[in-house]
Enzyme design. Sequence first.
Site, PDB file in Angstrom:
ATOM      1  N   ASP A   1      -3.105  61.553  10.857  1.00  0.00           N
ATOM      2  CA  ASP A   1      -1.957  61.238  11.708  1.00  0.00           C
ATOM      3  C   ASP A   1      -1.249  62.481  12.233  1.00  0.00           C
ATOM      4  OD1 ASP A   1      -0.132  59.440  12.935  1.00  0.00           O
ATOM      5  OD2 ASP A   1       1.295  59.697  11.295  1.00  0.00           O
TER       6      ASP A   1
ATOM      7  N   SER B   1       4.102  56.734  15.814  1.00  0.00           N
ATOM      8  CA  SER B   1       2.883  55.947  15.658  1.00  0.00           C
ATOM      9  C   SER B   1       3.193  54.461  15.720  1.00  0.00           C
ATOM     10  CB  SER B   1       2.209  56.275  14.327  1.00  0.00           C
ATOM     11  OG  SER B   1       1.918  57.654  14.232  1.00  0.00           O
TER      12      SER B   1
ATOM     13  N   GLN C   1      -5.745  55.453  17.186  1.00  0.00           N
ATOM     14  CA  GLN C   1      -4.299  55.252  17.022  1.00  0.00           C
ATOM     15  C   GLN C   1      -3.631  55.099  18.382  1.00  0.00           C
ATOM     16  OE1 GLN C   1      -1.099  58.430  16.157  1.00  0.00           O
ATOM     17  NE2 GLN C   1      -1.538  57.611  14.129  1.00  0.00           N
TER      18      GLN C   1
END
Length: 290
Positions: free
Chosen positions: A206, A231, A281
Amino acid sequence: MSKELQDLLDLLDLERVEEDIFRGVSRPSLVPRVFGGQVAAQALVAAGRTVPANRPAHSLHAYFLRPGDPGVPIVYTVDRIRDGRSFTTRRVVAVQHGQPIFHLSASFQTYEEGLDHQFPMPAAPDPETLPTAAEALPRDLPPDVAKRLIEARAAVDLRYVDAPPWGTVGVPREPHSQVWFRTNGKLGGADAGSLLHVCLATYVSDMTLLDSVLLAHGRGGWAVGDVVGASLDHAMWFHRPFRADEWLLYDQESPSSGGGRGLGQGRIWTADGRLAVTVIQEGVVRVPRG
């Protein structure tokens, strides 16, 4: 092992409150919310601790629902959805202040032989020839920003193949980036592909995945304040065993952005060319007004 890596391992060592309830704490955050990679990794730890060790994780799918509060413990509740002959499924809800902040579904599988193929590994320079993240920081970054960037990555040796977004602000580039990474120290005792290595890769995944969105528009991101981001969802597929304390190439690109959102997709390769992980993502990517 560096102190920073030990601190990260301690962060992932959740307290077991009940059979399927775990509690975790957060590390100091660069922004007033919990780092998404931390929540995802901790949730996967919680799920994995209810699964036999001979069934490694092969995928996860997650949604970030609310910003996490770094000053408050996070409670992870595991729901044992299914225990089959080959596959095990778990659902995890992370809660703070009585509200869910994160939702994870993870699947685990007993190893078995099968058809095997993969894309070839992309070209990339030897990580040992690249500057460390600290060495690569632009000299004109404000000292407080530089300090926070270094501290955020202290547990991980992260090396950009090309300049990061905040290194070329105002210059749009191809929406593609590569970083090499490994933990800042060796992990003794944990086998390749074990829950620890998978959770550490989840944590790191991430950190840079939406960089390619910023590159396409010449934006530097939160480091310089020209983009507000967070996110939204995160998915990973673990294809082959790997070690997080050995060099891994994270090849990332952004096929699209729009509507205040950006999509990033990446592949993580071992240094000897095995495709280990696929990551996708979507995140909020907004330009601040005024």
